[in-house]
Scaffold this motif. Structure first.
Motif, PDB file in Angstrom:
ATOM      1  N   LEU A 180       5.531  -2.406  -3.909  1.00 52.64           N
ATOM      2  CA  LEU A 180       5.592  -2.770  -2.358  1.00 52.64           C
ATOM      3  C   LEU A 180       4.299  -1.926  -1.579  1.00 52.64           C
ATOM      4  O   LEU A 180       3.844  -2.755  -0.707  1.00 52.64           O
ATOM      5  CB  LEU A 180       6.899  -2.207  -1.947  1.00 52.64           C
ATOM      6  CG  LEU A 180       7.344  -2.600  -0.535  1.00 52.64           C
ATOM      7  CD1 LEU A 180       7.183  -4.162  -0.329  1.00 52.64           C
ATOM      8  CD2 LEU A 180       8.761  -2.154  -0.092  1.00 52.64           C
ATOM      9  N   GLN A 181       4.120  -0.920  -1.745  1.00 51.95           N
ATOM     10  CA  GLN A 181       2.885  -0.326  -1.276  1.00 51.95           C
ATOM     11  C   GLN A 181       1.677  -1.016  -1.470  1.00 51.95           C
ATOM     12  O   GLN A 181       0.847  -1.061  -0.688  1.00 51.95           O
ATOM     13  CB  GLN A 181       2.635   1.214  -1.648  1.00 51.95           C
ATOM     14  CG  GLN A 181       3.622   2.381  -1.262  1.00 51.95           C
ATOM     15  CD  GLN A 181       3.319   3.632  -1.790  1.00 51.95           C
ATOM     16  OE1 GLN A 181       2.972   3.850  -2.901  1.00 51.95           O
ATOM     17  NE2 GLN A 181       3.382   4.692  -0.916  1.00 51.95           N
ATOM     18  N   ALA A 182       1.305  -1.591  -2.634  1.00 51.50           N
ATOM     19  CA  ALA A 182       0.505  -2.334  -3.130  1.00 51.50           C
ATOM     20  C   ALA A 182       0.108  -3.669  -2.021  1.00 51.50           C
ATOM     21  O   ALA A 182      -0.939  -4.296  -1.614  1.00 51.50           O
ATOM     22  CB  ALA A 182       0.133  -2.647  -4.592  1.00 51.50           C
ATOM     23  N   GLY A 193      -0.282  -2.431   1.957  1.00 45.18           N
ATOM     24  CA  GLY A 193      -1.589  -1.632   2.226  1.00 45.18           C
ATOM     25  C   GLY A 193      -1.232  -0.340   3.047  1.00 45.18           C
ATOM     26  O   GLY A 193      -0.157  -0.166   3.497  1.00 45.18           O
ATOM     27  N   GLU A 194      -2.082   0.670   3.036  1.00 45.95           N
ATOM     28  CA  GLU A 194      -2.024   1.872   3.470  1.00 45.95           C
ATOM     29  C   GLU A 194      -1.912   1.783   5.227  1.00 45.95           C
ATOM     30  O   GLU A 194      -1.400   2.910   5.622  1.00 45.95           O
ATOM     31  CB  GLU A 194      -3.198   2.892   3.184  1.00 45.95           C
ATOM     32  CG  GLU A 194      -3.209   3.046   1.726  1.00 45.95           C
ATOM     33  CD  GLU A 194      -4.230   3.978   1.014  1.00 45.95           C
ATOM     34  OE1 GLU A 194      -4.822   4.709   2.240  1.00 45.95           O
ATOM     35  OE2 GLU A 194      -4.526   4.355   0.183  1.00 45.95           O
ATOM     36  N   ASP A 195      -2.418   0.748   5.739  1.00 46.77           N
ATOM     37  CA  ASP A 195      -2.418   0.812   7.237  1.00 46.77           C
ATOM     38  C   ASP A 195      -1.008   0.590   7.960  1.00 46.77           C
ATOM     39  O   ASP A 195      -0.588   0.448   9.047  1.00 46.77           O
ATOM     40  CB  ASP A 195      -3.219  -0.230   7.873  1.00 46.77           C
ATOM     41  CG  ASP A 195      -4.802   0.209   7.481  1.00 46.77           C
ATOM     42  OD1 ASP A 195      -4.975   1.358   7.255  1.00 46.77           O
ATOM     43  OD2 ASP A 195      -5.616  -0.685   7.359  1.00 46.77           O
ATOM     44  N   ASP A 196      -0.127  -0.136   6.901  1.00 44.67           N
ATOM     45  CA  ASP A 196       1.076  -0.253   7.320  1.00 44.67           C
ATOM     46  C   ASP A 196       2.203   0.837   7.726  1.00 44.67           C
ATOM     47  O   ASP A 196       2.014   1.836   6.784  1.00 44.67           O
ATOM     48  CB  ASP A 196       2.009  -1.159   6.315  1.00 44.67           C
ATOM     49  CG  ASP A 196       3.266  -2.025   6.653  1.00 44.67           C
ATOM     50  OD1 ASP A 196       4.245  -1.241   7.087  1.00 44.67           O
ATOM     51  OD2 ASP A 196       3.345  -3.212   6.913  1.00 44.67           O
ATOM     52  N   SER A 197       2.931   0.764   8.627  1.00 44.14           N
ATOM     53  CA  SER A 197       3.739   1.988   9.112  1.00 44.14           C
ATOM     54  C   SER A 197       4.746   2.562   7.995  1.00 44.14           C
ATOM     55  O   SER A 197       5.310   3.523   7.972  1.00 44.14           O
ATOM     56  CB  SER A 197       4.346   1.953  10.392  1.00 44.14           C
ATOM     57  OG  SER A 197       5.087   0.491  10.334  1.00 44.14           O
ATOM     58  N   ARG A 198       5.048   1.328   7.054  1.00 44.00           N
ATOM     59  CA  ARG A 198       6.068   1.629   6.071  1.00 44.00           C
ATOM     60  C   ARG A 198       5.565   2.418   4.915  1.00 44.00           C
ATOM     61  O   ARG A 198       6.268   2.901   4.080  1.00 44.00           O
ATOM     62  CB  ARG A 198       6.582   0.318   5.809  1.00 44.00           C
ATOM     63  CG  ARG A 198       7.490  -0.247   6.678  1.00 44.00           C
ATOM     64  CD  ARG A 198       7.898  -1.716   6.325  1.00 44.00           C
ATOM     65  NE  ARG A 198       6.754  -2.648   6.306  1.00 44.00           N
ATOM     66  CZ  ARG A 198       6.647  -3.944   6.016  1.00 44.00           C
ATOM     67  NH1 ARG A 198       7.885  -4.499   5.338  1.00 44.00           N
ATOM     68  NH2 ARG A 198       5.638  -4.609   5.917  1.00 44.00           N
ATOM     69  N   TYR A 199       4.231   2.420   4.674  1.00 38.61           N
ATOM     70  CA  TYR A 199       3.829   2.946   3.554  1.00 38.61           C
ATOM     71  C   TYR A 199       4.171   4.460   3.294  1.00 38.61           C
ATOM     72  O   TYR A 199       4.285   4.799   2.312  1.00 38.61           O
ATOM     73  CB  TYR A 199       2.148   2.930   3.670  1.00 38.61           C
ATOM     74  CG  TYR A 199       1.389   3.186   2.511  1.00 38.61           C
ATOM     75  CD1 TYR A 199       1.012   2.095   1.606  1.00 38.61           C
ATOM     76  CD2 TYR A 199       0.894   4.595   1.964  1.00 38.61           C
ATOM     77  CE1 TYR A 199       0.371   2.511   0.470  1.00 38.61           C
ATOM     78  CE2 TYR A 199       0.103   4.757   1.083  1.00 38.61           C
ATOM     79  CZ  TYR A 199      -0.182   3.781   0.140  1.00 38.61           C
ATOM     80  OH  TYR A 199      -0.888   3.856  -1.123  1.00 38.61           O
ATOM     81  N   ALA A 200       3.878   5.202   4.393  1.00 38.26           N
ATOM     82  CA  ALA A 200       4.443   6.679   4.578  1.00 38.26           C
ATOM     83  C   ALA A 200       5.888   6.730   3.992  1.00 38.26           C
ATOM     84  O   ALA A 200       6.089   7.715   3.193  1.00 38.26           O
ATOM     85  CB  ALA A 200       4.132   7.454   5.692  1.00 38.26           C
TER      86      ALA A 200
END
Length: 411
Positions: free
Chosen positions: A264-266, A269-276
């Protein structure tokens, strides 16, 4: 609503007819005829007796006795048909007060003990269904109140009784059930929608989500099969990854949970607020995985949860009672993972829960990655009863973050 009142009028009319009909068909004429026939039979029997007595020499004046008998027969004839008819007309006037009495009694008793208010509310809810549906689907995210959600559910159930093949209606009812955490309603409605439109990815995704909240192993297996099917589609909804990770984590399959969360992270992407948030979930699963591999390598310390609880102005704190604070998984599962009781004090109040407050030894509070907190003022000391208790809940938060709960709703 109109059909209901028309039905009551028809029932009342039939009842009145059954009672009033005999008044317009009086029995006086029949009774007079019966009495006349009886007198004739008596006259005939008495003549036969006189003949026998005359032959036996008992009577000397047979003709006089026969004359007297005839006179008695004539004297017992009803006065006149006119008088009988007049009596019947007087009885017919009773029909009007009887109808008034029955109408007053019927509607009066219904007003006192019937459900006219609920019937009227039901009709009102059904007429407001389009407006409530539009409000629910509003892209601006307008929140429906609990009463509006209940009204929308009732209106949909009523509409679906008339249009049982409306797959869209069943989907909407199922999603409302999910929002209200009514798992039974959600599963039933979404299963109906899935039967009407098989292999619809959107419906299958919602149904699998509802099945994951069920405690039945067959439902859980069915959800897993549906999610695996959706995972093989050319276009995979991101929620499929999340639900598969949720299922794997609850099953203790931390390797698979990490795989899906990383997938799901892939996608986002890292810019999404859900990534952290996903990264924290992965770290939590990795800690559980490390503990499984080497239980003696570290002492598993629980992460405490600090909860600040406040009251809305309309809440009246009872003289007796307790404050019950419970921590649940972020999906809003009704079964708490940890809970504690506290005496009622001055609000706002801050409490801290940790692994020592876990409800089940095998499932610690620290095993969760995301949580939500609920608080309730219990007035009778019985956890299973909630009538008239004030309560509130927090937004979903990550384990380790401070929670804020406002008690502002009443059961």
């Amino acid at each position: 609503m109109m059909a209901f009142w028309i039905g009551t009028v028809l029932l009342l009319a039939v009842s009145c007819i059954l009672i009033i009909y005999p008044l317009f068909n009086p029995k006086e004429i029949d009774e007079a005829t019966q009495r006349d026939d009886l007198n004739k039979a008596f006259f005939k029997d008495r003549l036969e007796e006189l003949d026998s007595e005359d032959q036996a020499g008992i009577v000397n004046n047979k003709e006089d006795l026969v004359t007297d008998l005839k006179q008695l027969l004539l004297d017992d004839i009803p006065t006149s048909k006119t008088q009988v008819k007049a009596g019947a007309e007087k009885v017919k006037w009773m029909a009007i007060p009887i109808v008034i009495f029955m109408a007053a009694m019927s509607y009066g008793m219904y007003a006192m003990y019937g459900a006219q208010t609920k019937v009227a509310d039901w009709a009102k809810v059904e007429s407001n269904l389009p407006e409530l549906s539009k409000k629910l689907m509003n892209p601006e995210g307008v929140q429906l109140t609990d009463q509006e959600m209940n009204d929308l559910t009732l209106g949909l159930r009523t509409r679906l009784q008339l249009t049982p093949d409306d797959a869209t209606g069943w989907v909407l009812l199922g999603r409302i059930g999910l929002a209200n955490r009514d798992v039974e309603t959600a599963i039933g409605a979404l299963t109906k929608a899935d039967n009407l439109t098989p292999n619809n990815p959107d419906i299958m995704l919602s149904l699998s989500q509802a099945l994951l909240f069920s405690g039945d192993q067959a439902d859980l297996d069915k959800a897993k099969n549906m999610l695996d099917y959706l995972m093989q589609q050319p276009q995979v909804d991101l929620r499929v990854y999340s639900l598969l990770a949720f299922k794997a984590y609850n099953d203790g399959n931390y390797v698979e949970a990490i795989k899906y969360w990383k997938g799901l992270q892939a996608q986002i992407g890292e810019d999404d607020s859900r990534y952290a948030m996903l990264e924290r979930s992965i770290n939590t699963a990795q800690r559980e995985l490390d503990l499984q591999a080497n239980p003696q390598s570290q002492q598993h310390q629980g992460t405490p949860v600090k909860v600040t609880i406040s009251l809305s102005p309309e809440v009246e704190v009872p003289k007796s009672g307790v404050l019950i604070v419970s921590i649940h998984s972020a999906d809003g599962s009704p079964m708490p993972v940890a809970a504690a009781r506290y005496p009622l004090t001055k609000f706002p109040v801050t409490v801290v829960l940790d692994d020592s407050n876990s409800m089940i030894e095998s499932r610690k509070l620290s095993s969760l990655s995301d949580i939500m907190v609920r608080a309730r003022i219990d007035t009778d000391g019985n956890v299973s009863t909630r009538d008239n208790d004030w309560h509130g809940e927090s937004l979903p938060i990550h384990l380790g973050d401070d929670a804020v709960v406002s008690i502002d709703k009443k059961y």
